[in-house]
Design a protein around this motif. Structure first.
Motif, PDB file in Angstrom:
ATOM      1  N   ARG A  49      -3.335 -53.948   2.303  1.00 22.32           N
ATOM      2  CA  ARG A  49      -4.023 -55.269   2.158  1.00 22.32           C
ATOM      3  C   ARG A  49      -3.634 -55.873   0.984  1.00 22.32           C
ATOM      4  N   GLY A  50      -2.048 -55.748   0.712  1.00 24.16           N
ATOM      5  CA  GLY A  50      -1.429 -56.245  -0.502  1.00 24.16           C
ATOM      6  C   GLY A  50      -1.795 -55.660  -1.878  1.00 24.16           C
ATOM      7  N   SER A  51      -2.543 -54.714  -1.885  1.00 23.33           N
ATOM      8  CA  SER A  51      -2.854 -53.905  -3.294  1.00 23.33           C
ATOM      9  C   SER A  51      -1.367 -53.315  -3.684  1.00 23.33           C
ATOM     10  N   PRO A  52      -1.081 -53.666  -5.188  1.00 18.34           N
ATOM     11  CA  PRO A  52      -0.108 -52.980  -5.808  1.00 18.34           C
ATOM     12  C   PRO A  52      -0.688 -51.485  -6.241  1.00 18.34           C
ATOM     13  N   VAL A  53      -2.117 -51.245  -6.327  1.00 21.83           N
ATOM     14  CA  VAL A  53      -2.541 -49.985  -6.983  1.00 21.83           C
ATOM     15  C   VAL A  53      -3.575 -49.291  -6.182  1.00 21.83           C
ATOM     16  N   SER A  54      -3.870 -48.308  -6.536  1.00 22.82           N
ATOM     17  CA  SER A  54      -5.100 -47.694  -5.933  1.00 22.82           C
ATOM     18  C   SER A  54      -6.185 -47.451  -7.069  1.00 22.82           C
ATOM     19  N   GLN A  55      -7.473 -47.840  -6.685  1.00 18.65           N
ATOM     20  CA  GLN A  55      -8.277 -48.151  -7.576  1.00 18.65           C
ATOM     21  C   GLN A  55      -9.763 -47.864  -7.234  1.00 18.65           C
ATOM     22  N   TYR A  56     -10.693 -47.486  -8.061  1.00 18.78           N
ATOM     23  CA  TYR A  56     -12.069 -47.245  -7.771  1.00 18.78           C
ATOM     24  C   TYR A  56     -12.424 -48.266  -8.562  1.00 18.78           C
ATOM     25  N   ALA A  57     -13.313 -49.304  -8.170  1.00 19.69           N
ATOM     26  CA  ALA A  57     -13.673 -50.633  -8.937  1.00 19.69           C
ATOM     27  C   ALA A  57     -14.965 -51.081  -8.456  1.00 19.69           C
ATOM     28  N   PRO A  58     -16.199 -50.337  -8.728  1.00 19.12           N
ATOM     29  CA  PRO A  58     -17.447 -50.814  -8.346  1.00 19.12           C
ATOM     30  C   PRO A  58     -17.817 -52.172  -8.970  1.00 19.12           C
ATOM     31  N   PHE A  59     -18.321 -53.030  -8.129  1.00 12.83           N
ATOM     32  CA  PHE A  59     -18.751 -54.328  -8.593  1.00 12.83           C
ATOM     33  C   PHE A  59     -20.382 -54.364  -8.691  1.00 12.83           C
ATOM     34  N   TYR A  60     -21.063 -54.767  -9.684  1.00  8.78           N
ATOM     35  CA  TYR A  60     -22.326 -54.848  -9.726  1.00  8.78           C
ATOM     36  C   TYR A  60     -22.947 -56.252  -9.990  1.00  8.78           C
ATOM     37  N   LEU A  61     -24.348 -56.753  -9.552  1.00 10.18           N
ATOM     38  CA  LEU A  61     -24.928 -57.737  -9.843  1.00 10.18           C
ATOM     39  C   LEU A  61     -26.341 -57.295 -10.128  1.00 10.18           C
ATOM     40  N   TRP A  62     -26.639 -57.373 -11.542  1.00 12.17           N
ATOM     41  CA  TRP A  62     -27.815 -56.870 -11.937  1.00 12.17           C
ATOM     42  C   TRP A  62     -28.972 -58.078 -12.184  1.00 12.17           C
ATOM     43  N   ASN A  63     -30.086 -57.864 -11.738  1.00 13.25           N
ATOM     44  CA  ASN A  63     -31.300 -58.524 -11.732  1.00 13.25           C
ATOM     45  C   ASN A  63     -31.852 -58.847 -13.448  1.00 13.25           C
ATOM     46  N   THR A  64     -31.529 -57.833 -13.967  1.00 11.52           N
ATOM     47  CA  THR A  64     -31.986 -57.540 -15.624  1.00 11.52           C
ATOM     48  C   THR A  64     -31.158 -56.797 -16.364  1.00 11.52           C
ATOM     49  N   VAL A  65     -31.207 -57.199 -17.378  1.00  7.08           N
ATOM     50  CA  VAL A  65     -30.259 -56.097 -18.493  1.00  7.08           C
ATOM     51  C   VAL A  65     -30.849 -54.929 -18.849  1.00  7.08           C
ATOM     52  N   GLU A  66     -32.092 -54.919 -18.659  1.00  6.25           N
ATOM     53  CA  GLU A  66     -32.828 -53.794 -18.767  1.00  6.25           C
ATOM     54  C   GLU A  66     -32.369 -52.577 -17.798  1.00  6.25           C
ATOM     55  N   GLY A  67     -32.094 -53.088 -16.608  1.00  7.14           N
ATOM     56  CA  GLY A  67     -31.412 -52.337 -15.598  1.00  7.14           C
ATOM     57  C   GLY A  67     -29.998 -51.855 -16.003  1.00  7.14           C
ATOM     58  N   MET A  68     -29.245 -52.751 -16.145  1.00  9.50           N
ATOM     59  CA  MET A  68     -28.034 -52.613 -16.479  1.00  9.50           C
ATOM     60  C   MET A  68     -27.909 -51.726 -17.682  1.00  9.50           C
ATOM     61  N   ASN A  69     -28.664 -51.788 -18.734  1.00 11.00           N
ATOM     62  CA  ASN A  69     -28.766 -50.976 -19.936  1.00 11.00           C
ATOM     63  C   ASN A  69     -29.048 -49.579 -19.659  1.00 11.00           C
ATOM     64  N   ALA A  70     -30.102 -49.585 -18.827  1.00  3.64           N
ATOM     65  CA  ALA A  70     -30.461 -47.961 -18.416  1.00  3.64           C
ATOM     66  C   ALA A  70     -29.473 -47.350 -17.660  1.00  3.64           C
ATOM     67  N   PHE A  71     -28.586 -48.048 -16.923  1.00  3.51           N
ATOM     68  CA  PHE A  71     -27.631 -47.502 -16.120  1.00  3.51           C
ATOM     69  C   PHE A  71     -26.283 -47.169 -17.003  1.00  3.51           C
ATOM     70  N   LEU A  72     -26.126 -47.782 -18.005  1.00  3.74           N
ATOM     71  CA  LEU A  72     -25.070 -47.558 -19.124  1.00  3.74           C
ATOM     72  C   LEU A  72     -25.303 -46.542 -20.031  1.00  3.74           C
ATOM     73  N   TRP A  73     -26.540 -46.764 -20.479  1.00  3.44           N
ATOM     74  CA  TRP A  73     -27.130 -45.850 -21.554  1.00  3.44           C
ATOM     75  C   TRP A  73     -27.897 -44.681 -21.101  1.00  3.44           C
ATOM     76  N   GLY A  74     -28.491 -44.584 -19.906  1.00  2.00           N
ATOM     77  CA  GLY A  74     -29.463 -43.913 -19.326  1.00  2.00           C
ATOM     78  C   GLY A  74     -29.014 -42.761 -18.691  1.00  2.00           C
ATOM     79  N   GLY A  75     -27.721 -42.635 -18.319  1.00  2.00           N
ATOM     80  CA  GLY A  75     -27.209 -41.404 -17.730  1.00  2.00           C
ATOM     81  C   GLY A  75     -26.356 -41.812 -16.379  1.00  2.00           C
ATOM     82  N   GLY A  76     -26.673 -42.924 -15.698  1.00  2.00           N
ATOM     83  CA  GLY A  76     -26.094 -43.346 -14.513  1.00  2.00           C
ATOM     84  C   GLY A  76     -24.557 -43.223 -14.594  1.00  2.00           C
ATOM     85  N   PHE A  77     -24.084 -43.986 -15.772  1.00  2.00           N
ATOM     86  CA  PHE A  77     -22.658 -44.252 -15.839  1.00  2.00           C
ATOM     87  C   PHE A  77     -21.873 -42.891 -16.549  1.00  2.00           C
ATOM     88  N   GLN A  78     -22.792 -41.860 -17.156  1.00  2.00           N
ATOM     89  CA  GLN A  78     -22.308 -40.734 -17.824  1.00  2.00           C
ATOM     90  C   GLN A  78     -21.428 -39.771 -16.844  1.00  2.00           C
TER      91      GLN A  78
END
Length: 192
Positions: A49-78
């Protein structure tokens, strides 16, 4: 509403089955994450499909900053950081969200573009809002969103599709899984 994405660009000969297996094993973890509108687990493969690279690239839409921060700082991202190294995480402030009539996310399109230097900022963001509406109204679209990064003056347009022939320009990704615990709480329309 906040948009977020990180990209893991992988070697050209990387076995994307490793990513597919990872998502199959772990994708459900965010299926009920508080504050998350949705996470689209995205990949693209070099030469498809025209991609020059292989990537894993999740995309998020957050309802709250708290949810996003809990993911980044609370273990989901670790776990991702432990396995692949800590990627740079792009964030955009939401401008618009629109729902389409599609039913199953199979593909996604992301387009980043600079906010024009000339003209009124109001016109640039109103154009982004109109583009989200146009994309969401197209055949096979599940949703469309527009957001802006004011540190780079960059717009991002994101849309999910049930087919691989979307009426959208940009980088095309395959959707491996969609965690959408707060999709019904993402308010449609422009965000100001």
């Amino acid at each position: 509403m906040h948009a977020m994405q990180y990209e893991l660009t992988l070697p050209a000969d990387y076995d994307m089955g490793v990513i597919r297996d990872r998502v199959a094993r772990l994708g459900h973890v965010l299926d009920d994450w508080d504050g998350l509108g949705f996470k689209a687990y995205l990949i693209r493969e070099r030469g498809l499909r025209g991609s020059p690279v292989s990537q894993y690239a999740p995309f998020y839409l957050w309802n709250t900053v708290e949810g996003m921060n809990a993911f980044l700082w609370g273990g989901g991202f670790q776990g991702l950081s432990d396995d692949f190294g800590r990627p740079s995480v792009r964030q955009w402030t939401g401008l618009a969200y629109e729902e389409g009539s599609g039913s199953h996310a199979r593909f996604a399109v992301r387009r980043r573009q600079p906010v024009p230097d000339s003209g009124l900022l109001t016109e640039a963001v109103e154009d982004a809002v109109r583009e989200a509406r146009r994309l969401a109204a197209a055949d096979g679209a599940l949703l469309a969103a527009a957001a802006v990064d004011t540190s780079r003056w960059e717009l991002v347009h994101f849309s999910l599709w049930e087919h691989d022939t979307p009426k959208a320009d940009g980088d095309m990704f395959e959707v491996l899984h969609l965690s959408a615990p707060g999709l019904d709480r993402l308010p449609p329309g422009r965000r100001w």
